[in-house]
Design a protein around this motif. Structure first.
Motif, PDB file in Angstrom:
ATOM      1  N   LEU A  21      -9.487 -20.315 -23.542  1.00 24.04           N
ATOM      2  CA  LEU A  21      -9.390 -20.728 -22.140  1.00 24.04           C
ATOM      3  C   LEU A  21      -9.312 -19.463 -21.542  1.00 24.04           C
ATOM      4  O   LEU A  21      -8.522 -18.500 -21.956  1.00 24.04           O
ATOM      5  CB  LEU A  21      -7.663 -21.452 -21.899  1.00 24.04           C
ATOM      6  N   ASN A  22      -9.947 -19.488 -20.348  1.00 25.45           N
ATOM      7  CA  ASN A  22     -10.128 -18.153 -19.511  1.00 25.45           C
ATOM      8  C   ASN A  22      -9.275 -18.549 -18.269  1.00 25.45           C
ATOM      9  O   ASN A  22      -9.926 -19.199 -17.366  1.00 25.45           O
ATOM     10  CB  ASN A  22     -11.481 -17.997 -19.052  1.00 25.45           C
ATOM     11  N   LYS A  23      -8.240 -18.096 -18.240  1.00 29.58           N
ATOM     12  CA  LYS A  23      -7.282 -18.476 -17.192  1.00 29.58           C
ATOM     13  C   LYS A  23      -7.435 -18.083 -15.832  1.00 29.58           C
ATOM     14  O   LYS A  23      -7.013 -18.665 -14.818  1.00 29.58           O
ATOM     15  CB  LYS A  23      -5.693 -18.407 -17.553  1.00 29.58           C
ATOM     16  N   SER A  24      -8.200 -16.993 -15.726  1.00 27.11           N
ATOM     17  CA  SER A  24      -8.566 -16.571 -14.358  1.00 27.11           C
ATOM     18  C   SER A  24      -9.838 -17.026 -13.788  1.00 27.11           C
ATOM     19  O   SER A  24     -10.334 -16.466 -12.658  1.00 27.11           O
ATOM     20  CB  SER A  24      -8.380 -14.986 -14.307  1.00 27.11           C
ATOM     21  N   GLU A  25     -10.596 -17.545 -14.544  1.00 27.60           N
ATOM     22  CA  GLU A  25     -11.906 -18.321 -14.368  1.00 27.60           C
ATOM     23  C   GLU A  25     -11.987 -19.872 -14.256  1.00 27.60           C
ATOM     24  O   GLU A  25     -12.933 -20.494 -13.971  1.00 27.60           O
ATOM     25  CB  GLU A  25     -12.814 -17.898 -15.333  1.00 27.60           C
ATOM     26  N   ILE A 319     -15.621 -10.878 -30.014  1.00 31.99           N
ATOM     27  CA  ILE A 319     -16.389 -12.052 -29.195  1.00 31.99           C
ATOM     28  C   ILE A 319     -16.319 -11.878 -27.574  1.00 31.99           C
ATOM     29  O   ILE A 319     -14.901 -11.894 -27.208  1.00 31.99           O
ATOM     30  CB  ILE A 319     -16.265 -13.313 -29.469  1.00 31.99           C
ATOM     31  N   LYS A 320     -17.078 -11.775 -26.612  1.00 31.78           N
ATOM     32  CA  LYS A 320     -16.971 -11.639 -25.460  1.00 31.78           C
ATOM     33  C   LYS A 320     -16.466 -12.781 -24.730  1.00 31.78           C
ATOM     34  O   LYS A 320     -17.207 -13.951 -25.125  1.00 31.78           O
ATOM     35  CB  LYS A 320     -18.245 -11.143 -24.656  1.00 31.78           C
ATOM     36  N   THR A 321     -15.539 -12.986 -23.879  1.00 32.84           N
ATOM     37  CA  THR A 321     -15.036 -14.092 -23.282  1.00 32.84           C
ATOM     38  C   THR A 321     -15.222 -13.898 -21.601  1.00 32.84           C
ATOM     39  O   THR A 321     -15.790 -13.051 -21.219  1.00 32.84           O
ATOM     40  CB  THR A 321     -13.684 -14.491 -23.597  1.00 32.84           C
ATOM     41  N   GLY A 322     -14.605 -14.881 -20.986  1.00 32.50           N
ATOM     42  CA  GLY A 322     -14.402 -15.019 -19.505  1.00 32.50           C
ATOM     43  C   GLY A 322     -13.446 -14.152 -19.180  1.00 32.50           C
ATOM     44  O   GLY A 322     -12.743 -13.457 -20.025  1.00 32.50           O
ATOM     45  N   LYS A 323     -12.762 -13.997 -17.998  1.00 30.60           N
ATOM     46  CA  LYS A 323     -11.660 -13.185 -17.476  1.00 30.60           C
ATOM     47  C   LYS A 323     -10.239 -13.848 -18.227  1.00 30.60           C
ATOM     48  O   LYS A 323     -10.059 -15.113 -17.525  1.00 30.60           O
ATOM     49  CB  LYS A 323     -11.851 -13.355 -16.081  1.00 30.60           C
ATOM     50  N   GLU A 324      -9.661 -12.888 -18.673  1.00 30.03           N
ATOM     51  CA  GLU A 324      -8.328 -13.307 -19.045  1.00 30.03           C
ATOM     52  C   GLU A 324      -8.129 -14.508 -20.021  1.00 30.03           C
ATOM     53  O   GLU A 324      -7.520 -15.513 -19.558  1.00 30.03           O
ATOM     54  CB  GLU A 324      -7.309 -13.642 -18.017  1.00 30.03           C
ATOM     55  N   PRO A 325      -8.656 -14.326 -21.162  1.00 27.87           N
ATOM     56  CA  PRO A 325      -8.517 -15.286 -22.055  1.00 27.87           C
ATOM     57  C   PRO A 325      -7.123 -15.460 -22.775  1.00 27.87           C
ATOM     58  O   PRO A 325      -6.628 -14.377 -22.925  1.00 27.87           O
ATOM     59  CB  PRO A 325      -9.467 -14.730 -23.540  1.00 27.87           C
ATOM     60  N   ASP A 326      -6.533 -16.556 -23.213  1.00 26.18           N
ATOM     61  CA  ASP A 326      -5.228 -16.545 -23.471  1.00 26.18           C
ATOM     62  C   ASP A 326      -5.081 -17.854 -24.530  1.00 26.18           C
ATOM     63  O   ASP A 326      -5.182 -17.532 -25.631  1.00 26.18           O
ATOM     64  CB  ASP A 326      -4.340 -17.167 -22.095  1.00 26.18           C
TER      65      ASP A 326
END
Length: 331
Positions: A21-25, A319-326
């Motif tokens: 989950l990318n919480k800022s995207e 692994i590259k994710t989106g912004k701010e993975p949680d």
């Protein structure tokens, strides 16, 4: 032909996937762990924080926590076979959903921070079946007993764990566990509840039968999550300020080692939950086990997942994710 079919069947059994989950995207990414290939990027509600996989592995449920200014009140149900949003569930007046677990293939239990409650939801109908008060502040994460008769809830501001009887729908007790009780997990045998106390740099081990704290372990660096290996051998704690995971011998309750989860972060911190609070720490939070020794760690201020072999203490890859993975989960 028979051999080929057997190979395909075996591969499908042991195939593993990762959801992040990318919480800022406001989205979820799903990866094939055999190739680290991105399978899908799926929209969620605002600021998704936690995710859980259904027992039959067909669905993922996501809590949309919302922002400081706009408290969330929805859940996103993802169809893991189609890799699409199955539905969005509106919780109406239950706000800031966070911790989540499946009771069975039809029902989930979540924390509703703003309501000091846990809430049981039928995901097929979207109906809220019942809510039970914790009477504590910032009821954040939860875990179920092995027989699914009790729910244990970590309450950050109250520094406690609530014990809730799900059969009789009542609060049994609130256990003082330490300042900033946030992360929580249960041992495979169901005998112990482990709780991270982020504001006092400790982990409390609670007896799941008499509801007493039996041990406190010093863990520096803002311990924020804890996960216990399937064999019950290790407890892994993510330390957000230190940028490390701490590996604890779950039997002896002793710290074995600490492992850096990523290099120092130079990513822009504005617009993130913790911002620059932890300096250049990659801010490890979410943890998921791929097997008893291999852990995946979400680094919220580095936008990567680190895959770590906890036996040899090494990062295998990222692994590259989106912004701010949680929140993350593996199935």
């Amino acid at each position: 032909m028979t051999i080929i079919l057997m190979l395909i069947f075996t591969t499908s059994i042991f195939a593993q996937n990762l959801i992040v989950l990318n919480k800022s995207e406001n989205n979820a990414m799903i990866f094939d762990l055999r190739s680290d290939k991105l399978l899908a990027k799926i929209p969620t509600g605002e600021a998704p924080h936690e995710v859980a996989i259904s027992p039959d592995k067909k669905f993922a449920i996501i809590t949309n926590y919302g922002t400081r200014e706009n408290p969330g009140n929805t859940l996103t149900l993802i169809n893991l076979e189609r890799l699409t949003v199955e539905k969005t569930i509106n919780l109406e007046n239950y706000r800031r959903p966070h911790g989540v677990a499946w009771i069975d293939n039809d029902k989930v239990i979540i924390t509703a921070e703003a309501n000091k409650s846990i809430v049981i939801v039928d995901v097929k109908t979207g109906e809220t079946l019942k809510s039970i008060q914790t009477e504590q502040d910032i009821s954040h994460m939860l875990v179920l007993s092995k027989d699914v008769k009790k729910c244990f809830v970590a309450n950050i501001a109250s520094g406690s764990v609530s014990v809730i009887d799900l059969k009789d729908s009542k609060l049994l007790t609130n256990i003082p566990t330490g300042k900033g009780s946030e992360g929580i997990d249960i041992t495979p045998d169901g005998n112990e509840i482990w709780v991270t106390n982020r504001a006092e740099d400790s982990v409390a081990v609670v007896d799941a039968k008499n509801f007493k704290v039996k041990k406190k372990i010093k863990v520096d660096g803002f311990p924020i999550r804890v996960k216990i290996s399937s064999d019950g051998k290790f407890a892994v704690v993510s330390c957000a300020r230190a940028g490390e995971i701490a590996i604890i011998d779950a039997k002896s309750k002793t710290l074995i080692k600490r492992i850096k989860t990523a290099e120092k972060s130079d990513i822009e911190t504005s617009g993130r939950l913790f911002g620059s609070t932890f300096g250049d720490s990659p801010v490890p939070i979410g943890i998921a086990f791929a097997d008893k020794n291999l852990v995946y760690v979400a680094n919220s201020n580095a936008d990567i997942i680190s895959i770590i072999d906890i036996e040899n203490g090494k990062i295998i890859k990222t692994i590259k994710t989106g912004k701010e993975p949680d929140g993350i989960a593996i199935w």
